[in-house]
Write a protein that holds these residues in place. Structure first.
Motif, PDB file in Angstrom:
ATOM      1  N   LEU A 347      22.634  30.068   4.954  1.00  0.00           N
ATOM      2  CA  LEU A 347      21.929  29.336   4.676  1.00  0.00           C
ATOM      3  C   LEU A 347      22.118  28.054   4.333  1.00  0.00           C
ATOM      4  O   LEU A 347      21.380  27.081   4.281  1.00  0.00           O
ATOM      5  CB  LEU A 347      21.305  29.649   3.368  1.00  0.00           C
ATOM      6  CG  LEU A 347      20.003  29.432   2.764  1.00  0.00           C
ATOM      7  CD1 LEU A 347      18.378  29.550   3.862  1.00  0.00           C
ATOM      8  CD2 LEU A 347      19.189  29.804   1.349  1.00  0.00           C
ATOM      9  N   ASP A 348      23.710  28.124   4.293  1.00  0.00           N
ATOM     10  CA  ASP A 348      24.422  26.676   3.479  1.00  0.00           C
ATOM     11  C   ASP A 348      23.582  26.118   4.905  1.00  0.00           C
ATOM     12  O   ASP A 348      23.802  24.881   4.647  1.00  0.00           O
ATOM     13  CB  ASP A 348      25.772  27.646   3.142  1.00  0.00           C
ATOM     14  CG  ASP A 348      25.252  27.608   1.653  1.00  0.00           C
ATOM     15  OD1 ASP A 348      24.672  26.932   0.714  1.00  0.00           O
ATOM     16  OD2 ASP A 348      26.805  27.765   0.833  1.00  0.00           O
ATOM     17  N   GLU A 349      24.449  26.511   6.026  1.00  0.00           N
ATOM     18  CA  GLU A 349      24.400  25.306   6.889  1.00  0.00           C
ATOM     19  C   GLU A 349      23.264  25.510   7.326  1.00  0.00           C
ATOM     20  O   GLU A 349      22.703  24.140   7.883  1.00  0.00           O
ATOM     21  CB  GLU A 349      25.382  26.426   7.591  1.00  0.00           C
ATOM     22  CG  GLU A 349      25.653  26.461   9.442  1.00  0.00           C
ATOM     23  CD  GLU A 349      25.784  26.889  10.629  1.00  0.00           C
ATOM     24  OE1 GLU A 349      27.112  28.303  10.044  1.00  0.00           O
ATOM     25  OE2 GLU A 349      25.645  27.256  12.049  1.00  0.00           O
ATOM     26  N   GLY A 354      19.298  20.372   7.457  1.00  0.00           N
ATOM     27  CA  GLY A 354      17.971  20.386   7.714  1.00  0.00           C
ATOM     28  C   GLY A 354      16.730  21.237   7.258  1.00  0.00           C
ATOM     29  O   GLY A 354      15.310  21.199   7.174  1.00  0.00           O
ATOM     30  N   ARG A 355      16.854  22.594   7.390  1.00  0.00           N
ATOM     31  CA  ARG A 355      16.629  23.998   8.194  1.00  0.00           C
ATOM     32  C   ARG A 355      15.917  24.173   7.141  1.00  0.00           C
ATOM     33  O   ARG A 355      17.545  25.050   5.925  1.00  0.00           O
ATOM     34  CB  ARG A 355      16.668  24.399   9.289  1.00  0.00           C
ATOM     35  CG  ARG A 355      16.342  24.064  10.603  1.00  0.00           C
ATOM     36  CD  ARG A 355      16.732  25.167  11.458  1.00  0.00           C
ATOM     37  NE  ARG A 355      17.427  25.645  12.126  1.00  0.00           N
ATOM     38  CZ  ARG A 355      18.378  25.438  12.362  1.00  0.00           C
ATOM     39  NH1 ARG A 355      18.874  24.354  13.299  1.00  0.00           N
ATOM     40  NH2 ARG A 355      20.135  26.285  12.387  1.00  0.00           N
ATOM     41  N   ALA A 367      15.654  31.052   0.360  1.00  0.00           N
ATOM     42  CA  ALA A 367      15.890  30.777  -0.600  1.00  0.00           C
ATOM     43  C   ALA A 367      16.423  32.218  -1.341  1.00  0.00           C
ATOM     44  O   ALA A 367      17.546  32.249  -2.005  1.00  0.00           O
ATOM     45  CB  ALA A 367      14.967  29.553  -0.897  1.00  0.00           C
ATOM     46  N   PRO A 368      15.077  33.205  -1.638  1.00  0.00           N
ATOM     47  CA  PRO A 368      14.862  34.300  -2.416  1.00  0.00           C
ATOM     48  C   PRO A 368      16.324  34.834  -1.945  1.00  0.00           C
ATOM     49  O   PRO A 368      16.970  35.791  -2.407  1.00  0.00           O
ATOM     50  CB  PRO A 368      13.299  35.122  -1.624  1.00  0.00           C
ATOM     51  CG  PRO A 368      13.150  33.777  -1.418  1.00  0.00           C
ATOM     52  CD  PRO A 368      13.784  32.228  -0.839  1.00  0.00           C
ATOM     53  N   VAL A 369      15.896  35.584  -0.817  1.00  0.00           N
ATOM     54  CA  VAL A 369      17.339  36.483   0.235  1.00  0.00           C
ATOM     55  C   VAL A 369      18.611  35.817  -0.294  1.00  0.00           C
ATOM     56  O   VAL A 369      19.583  36.148  -0.671  1.00  0.00           O
ATOM     57  CB  VAL A 369      16.767  36.004   1.614  1.00  0.00           C
ATOM     58  CG1 VAL A 369      18.125  36.551   1.801  1.00  0.00           C
ATOM     59  CG2 VAL A 369      15.661  36.441   1.487  1.00  0.00           C
ATOM     60  N   ALA A 370      18.756  34.201  -0.050  1.00  0.00           N
ATOM     61  CA  ALA A 370      20.299  33.987  -0.560  1.00  0.00           C
ATOM     62  C   ALA A 370      20.421  34.153  -2.052  1.00  0.00           C
ATOM     63  O   ALA A 370      22.001  34.294  -2.564  1.00  0.00           O
ATOM     64  CB  ALA A 370      20.148  32.325   0.083  1.00  0.00           C
ATOM     65  N   GLU A 371      18.928  33.671  -2.669  1.00  0.00           N
ATOM     66  CA  GLU A 371      19.601  33.828  -4.549  1.00  0.00           C
ATOM     67  C   GLU A 371      19.888  35.373  -4.834  1.00  0.00           C
ATOM     68  O   GLU A 371      21.309  35.584  -5.842  1.00  0.00           O
ATOM     69  CB  GLU A 371      18.183  33.853  -5.042  1.00  0.00           C
ATOM     70  CG  GLU A 371      18.159  33.729  -6.851  1.00  0.00           C
ATOM     71  CD  GLU A 371      19.785  33.527  -6.405  1.00  0.00           C
ATOM     72  OE1 GLU A 371      20.467  32.231  -6.271  1.00  0.00           O
ATOM     73  OE2 GLU A 371      20.504  33.499  -7.927  1.00  0.00           O
ATOM     74  N   ARG A 372      19.335  36.493  -4.116  1.00  0.00           N
ATOM     75  CA  ARG A 372      20.229  37.989  -3.721  1.00  0.00           C
ATOM     76  C   ARG A 372      21.218  37.496  -3.726  1.00  0.00           C
ATOM     77  O   ARG A 372      22.605  38.337  -4.667  1.00  0.00           O
ATOM     78  CB  ARG A 372      19.236  38.801  -3.592  1.00  0.00           C
ATOM     79  CG  ARG A 372      19.081  40.547  -4.216  1.00  0.00           C
ATOM     80  CD  ARG A 372      17.942  41.034  -3.797  1.00  0.00           C
ATOM     81  NE  ARG A 372      18.228  41.382  -1.997  1.00  0.00           N
ATOM     82  CZ  ARG A 372      17.228  42.091  -1.677  1.00  0.00           C
ATOM     83  NH1 ARG A 372      16.071  42.023  -1.643  1.00  0.00           N
ATOM     84  NH2 ARG A 372      17.399  41.889   0.293  1.00  0.00           N
ATOM     85  N   ALA A 373      21.544  37.302  -2.864  1.00  0.00           N
ATOM     86  CA  ALA A 373      23.091  37.519  -2.222  1.00  0.00           C
ATOM     87  C   ALA A 373      24.158  36.565  -3.019  1.00  0.00           C
ATOM     88  O   ALA A 373      25.246  37.005  -3.384  1.00  0.00           O
ATOM     89  CB  ALA A 373      23.145  36.943  -0.958  1.00  0.00           C
ATOM     90  N   ARG A 374      23.183  35.515  -3.612  1.00  0.00           N
ATOM     91  CA  ARG A 374      24.595  35.048  -4.589  1.00  0.00           C
ATOM     92  C   ARG A 374      24.800  35.793  -5.894  1.00  0.00           C
ATOM     93  O   ARG A 374      25.855  36.240  -6.414  1.00  0.00           O
ATOM     94  CB  ARG A 374      23.660  33.577  -4.662  1.00  0.00           C
ATOM     95  CG  ARG A 374      23.890  32.304  -3.555  1.00  0.00           C
ATOM     96  CD  ARG A 374      24.371  31.181  -4.389  1.00  0.00           C
ATOM     97  NE  ARG A 374      23.985  30.191  -3.629  1.00  0.00           N
ATOM     98  CZ  ARG A 374      22.715  30.025  -2.568  1.00  0.00           C
ATOM     99  NH1 ARG A 374      21.642  30.594  -3.597  1.00  0.00           N
ATOM    100  NH2 ARG A 374      23.095  28.738  -1.677  1.00  0.00           N
ATOM    101  N   ARG A 375      23.709  36.631  -6.299  1.00  0.00           N
ATOM    102  CA  ARG A 375      23.662  37.447  -7.651  1.00  0.00           C
ATOM    103  C   ARG A 375      24.586  38.720  -6.893  1.00  0.00           C
ATOM    104  O   ARG A 375      25.973  39.103  -7.365  1.00  0.00           O
ATOM    105  CB  ARG A 375      22.561  37.938  -7.915  1.00  0.00           C
ATOM    106  CG  ARG A 375      22.784  38.355  -9.270  1.00  0.00           C
ATOM    107  CD  ARG A 375      21.007  39.562  -9.293  1.00  0.00           C
ATOM    108  NE  ARG A 375      20.105  38.581  -9.020  1.00  0.00           N
ATOM    109  CZ  ARG A 375      18.609  39.026  -8.761  1.00  0.00           C
ATOM    110  NH1 ARG A 375      18.676  40.641  -9.106  1.00  0.00           N
ATOM    111  NH2 ARG A 375      17.142  37.983  -8.719  1.00  0.00           N
ATOM    112  N   VAL A 376      25.036  38.654  -5.285  1.00  0.00           N
ATOM    113  CA  VAL A 376      25.701  40.265  -4.995  1.00  0.00           C
ATOM    114  C   VAL A 376      27.011  39.037  -5.712  1.00  0.00           C
ATOM    115  O   VAL A 376      28.519  40.023  -5.627  1.00  0.00           O
ATOM    116  CB  VAL A 376      25.731  40.714  -4.323  1.00  0.00           C
ATOM    117  CG1 VAL A 376      26.633  41.353  -3.483  1.00  0.00           C
ATOM    118  CG2 VAL A 376      24.628  40.581  -4.124  1.00  0.00           C
TER     119      VAL A 376
END
Lengths: 384, 520
Positions: A347-349, A354-355, A367-376
């Motif tokens: 997602l960072d990439e 710009g996507r 973003a929500p999927v990435a947020e859950r990944a960050r929590r992990v």
């Protein structure tokens, strides 16, 4: 009243003391017996005398039976005894504030919160060493009704004098108006968050928030322990910016709905689910309850792992030994961590290009999927 | 009052102990006793019944036949721990014979021996030269005991007997089982306690040896931990020990979170320092923290499939499980602390071996097992900023413990003390220990709940822990934190001007004196 007493005594007492004050017939006397008299006898006499002076009560005679109480404990017990004799007294004898706590972030890690009975000082001083994310100094269920005044003074002094090391410092106040008095008395002394028991309406939370507003940046953590409270979960979770987490108390809840508690917890499925959903909807943390069998650490690990799978961010501990087991239960598997890393990187990439979305293993990442990944990843970092 | 001189550790010690001139401590290896070992009198088998029946009808009669008279020294072992029922009977018998001024020379004492203070009061016992635990220590601390207590380690007691510092006139050997010839076994009978090694020096060197048992078996009584060839008389008594207080049925792990934390930190230290490796050897006792340490270590050994070559007990269920799981090749055992330890010693005679202070600890051995260990975990009542440690007195000056094998075990490759940094406002880390029992140069690591301090004399360990996540800190830093918690450093306890006991080093020199406690 001819005399008043406070504290604990007897052969089993440790790190506490017992104090009796009475009006002096003539010259006030100060009598100290202590198991550590050879090492701290002089210090105890000084602390007792100084505390009486600061309370404006040095006309009283006092007797102390000490079992290795630390100075802040002695001060709290003397103050409790004096105020039981003279309830009109408003002066306070505060120990020097040696611990200065910065406010904690609202979404701080709260995998484990360790309960400490608020009138039992022997558990305070080493509690933080066991590494809980939070400690809860409890003024509610673990304190006998006629000791509430003494516990409040003891907790106040502990907040100022005891280092809980990295743990967030929570105070569970009493339910109802007494709880608001607890909040008023303690908010200025370094509380990170107040845990509010048996909350049933958003108004109760707002009332507590109002008291806190003038005094401290503390968070609020309501516990829902009744059918009514669970029904109002979303309103309670959203009642104030101060609410940082929503907890559930199953012992009282099951009694309230007339269910029997089972190990599988089918009777509380809806309530737990409601709390998780309400907390998430309000953007705060849902917290699960306690695992009561403190000797069964495997059970605690399973309980914590199931709580995590259910959506909770933390569990409560009744014994320091449970802390490690709780954290173990919240530890993500290596596969989860690996996948979370790839999701965050993808997602960072994508964002750099710009996507707003990316794909990992053929599945869309936003973003929500990435947020859950960050929590992990945060859990993995905390566990290592 | 005897003159005091300053020894090499800067401690004022008595120049004379119970009428014998004493040598002040001269450093860890500064003093080498010379000459020849003491020896028991020559005996001939012709003096003993050819049928091997050495039984005497009663304790009183056995003591009378042994020639008990005023001023003699009686030796005994402590394998029955707090369940000893014998020594109270022995001194009652001595009182019945009208004897006075005896010296009791136990390898250790327990609370069960409190009734013997009445015999000190009445003059049957003049003084006790051995560990002074609990009530006996309190009695001595008050200055009530005539004569000076002499505190020796297990190895030091063996040495003292060999050097002739101590002459045991009559050895009393409490035997869980024995035959009429005097072969004594520690693993049979209701009072089964494990090995009998603490009775070995007495059996070998005493002028006269009496074995007392409540379980007489026909010859041969095997395995014999004390051979009957050393025994003069055998007495059968009603009950020599209280099984429930000799060993615990099963060993329970402590539930104290703070002790568990210390134990876990110690185990992680051993692992991170690279000491836990295939073929390693270690010793950990049965105190709450030591036991929990062993439990954590056992978990690590299982997880890493690491087999130790040998482990020194006191044995417990945890060690027996390691032996039976093949994670320890051998258990070498000076004592057994629970029923599993006793059972294992009986059932695995090839891999679970009874040892003694002679093989493990004796300063006059040609080497001993304790110094072969890779690491050992011990407790202490106090430790100071130079890593010196105390095991006999508390910070308030009271004498409450014996030395046990503690001093002897300091010679392991890595000596780890597990201690709380304070106990209920009683400081453990001091500027200077109240009583010096172990020189800091032998103590490598101090593990507290507030951090791990490594002796600066061990740069190798400091280096090994670099990069570890363990809380390695300076002792002074931990002490400062604790002093702040406790409301400042403690005042100096008021001690009397009288010495009540001498602490000897393993070589027999006087390491420190214990002072009378002045009560308010």
């Amino acid at each position: 009243m001819t005399s008043a007493m406070a504290g604990q005594r007897g052969p089993e007492t440790r790190s506490d003391c017992w104090v009796e004050v009475r009006p002096a017939g003539g010259q006030p006397t100060l009598h100290v017996e202590s198991r550590v008299a050879a090492l701290y006898g002089d210090s105890i006499r000084t602390v007792v005398g100084e505390t009486l002076r600061r309370l404006g009560a040095d006309d009283l005679s006092i007797a102390v039976e000490d079992a290795g109480a630390l100075p802040y404990v002695i001060m709290a017990r003397v103050e409790a005894a004096v105020k039981r004799l003279r309830p009109e007294l408003s002066a306070e004898a505060l120990p020097e504030q040696t611990i200065h706590r910065s406010p904690t972030p609202r979404h701080r890690l709260r995998r484990s919160r360790l309960y400490l009975p608020g009138n039992t000082p022997k558990f305070f001083v080493n509690a933080g060493l066991h590494g809980p994310d939070a400690v809860i100094l409890d003024l509610e269920d673990s304190v006998a009704p006629d000791e509430k005044d003494a516990a409040r003074l003891l907790v106040r002094n502990a907040l100022r004098a005891v280092d809980f090391y990295g743990a967030e410092v929570l105070v569970r106040v009493n339910a109802g108006p007494a709880g608001l008095e607890d909040v008023r008395a303690l908010a200025a002394h370094g509380v990170h968050a107040f845990v509010l028991p048996k909350v049933e309406t958003a108004d109760e939370v707002r009332a507590a928030a109002q008291v806190v507003d003038a005094l401290s940046p503390a968070h609020l953590i309501p516990i829902l322990e009744s059918a009514r409270g669970v029904f109002n979960a979303l309103a309670i979770a959203s009642a104030s910016e101060r609410v940082a987490a929503l907890a559930i108390g199953l012992e009282d809840y099951t009694a309230d709905v007339g269910a029997a508690r089972t190990p599988e917890g089918r009777e509380s499925l809806w309530a737990r689910s409601q709390v998780v959903n309400a907390a998430r909807a309000a953007g705060i943390q849902p917290l699960a309850s306690v695992y009561a069998d403190v000797d069964d650490l495997d059970g605690m690990r399973r309980f914590a792992a199931e709580a995590r799978a259910f959506g909770f961010d933390g569990v409560a501990c009744l014994h320091p030994r449970q802390v490690g087991a709780a954290h173990h239960g919240f530890q993500p598997t290596p596969d989860e961590v690996e996948r979370a890393r790839r999701i965050v990187a993808a997602l960072d990439e994508a964002l750099a290009l710009g996507r707003g979305v990316a794909a990992v293993d053929g599945k869309m990442v936003d973003a929500p999927v990435a947020e859950r990944a960050r929590r992990v990843l945060r859990l993995a970092e905390a566990a290592s | 009052m005897t003159a005091l001189i300053e020894n090499a550790a800067g401690r004022r010690v008595p120049a004379e102990v119970n009428g014998r001139p004493a040598t002040p401590y001269q450093g860890v290896a500064g003093f080498r006793p010379q000459g020849r070992k003491a020896a028991p009198p020559v005996r001939s088998c012709a003096e003993f019944p050819a049928d091997g029946d050495k039984r005497a009808p009663s304790l009183v009669e056995a003591l009378r036949r042994a020639g008990l008279r005023d001023g003699m020294t009686l030796g005994s072992h402590h394998h029955f721990r707090d369940g000893d029922r014998l020594m109270v009977q022995v001194f009652a018998a001595a009182a019945e014979l009208g004897v006075r001024g005896l010296v009791w020379q136990p390898s250790a004492t327990f609370s069960c021996h409190e009734p013997l203070l009445a015999y000190v009061e009445s003059g049957v016992i003049h003084h006790i030269e051995g560990s002074l635990n609990g009530p006996l220590g309190r009695y001595a601390s008050r200055g009530q005991m005539p004569g000076l207590g002499v505190l020796r380690s297990h190895g030091g007691r063996y040495r003292a007997i060999q050097d002739g510092d101590v002459r045991v006139d009559i050895a009393i050997i409490a035997a869980p089982a024995a035959d009429a010839f005097g072969n004594c076994s520690g693993v049979l009978g209701p009072a089964a306690c494990g090995p009998l090694g603490f009775a070995l020096a007495d059996a070998q060197y005493a002028e006269h040896v009496i074995a007392v048992t409540d379980t007489l078996v026909p010859f041969p009584c095997v395995p014999w931990h004390i051979p009957g060839n050393l025994v003069d008389q055998v007495v059968v008594a009603d009950q020599v020990g209280d099984p429930a207080r000799i060993v615990s049925g099963t060993t329970q792990l402590t539930r104290s979170p703070d002790r568990l934390l210390i134990a876990e930190l110690a185990a992680r230290f051993v692992r991170d320092a690279g000491l836990l490796r295939p073929g390693c050897s270690f010793q950990a006792g049965a105190g709450g923290t030591s036991l929990a340490f062993t439990a954590y270590l056992a978990e690590m050994m299982r997880a890493g499939n690491i087999t130790a070559r040998f482990i020194r007990g006191g044995s417990t269920r945890i060690l027996v499980e390691l032996l039976e799981a093949g994670l320890a090749d051998y258990l070498l055992d000076g004592q057994a602390f629970d029923l599993d330890g006793v059972r294992s010693l009986r059932d695995h005679p090839d891999r679970h071996l009874a040892t003694s202070p002679f093989t493990s600890y004796n300063y006059h051995g040609k080497g001993n097992f304790a110094s072969l260990l890779d690491f050992t975990v011990l407790g202490a009542t106090e430790v100071d900023l130079d890593f010196n440690a105390n095991v006999v007195t508390h910070s308030d000056g009271w004498l409450l413990h014996g030395i046990g094998g503690w001093q002897d075990a300091l010679f392991a490759g890595c000596t780890i003390l597990t201690v709380p940094s304070f106990r209920d406002r009683v400081p453990v880390i001091r500027d200077r220990v109240t009583t010096l029992c172990g020189p800091g140069e032998l103590i490598d690591v101090v593990v507290t709940e507030r951090g791990i301090a490594i002796n600066p004399r061990r740069p190798d360990l400091i280096e090994a822990l670099r990069g570890s996540r363990l809380p390695v800190r300076g002792l002074a830093e931990i002490k400062a934190e604790v002093d702040a918690i406790c409301g400042g450093p403690p005042q100096a306890p008021r001690l009397g001007a009288k010495t009540v006991a001498a602490v000897t080093w393993v070589d027999g020199t006087v390491l420190d004196a214990v002072w009378q406690v002045a009560e308010e």
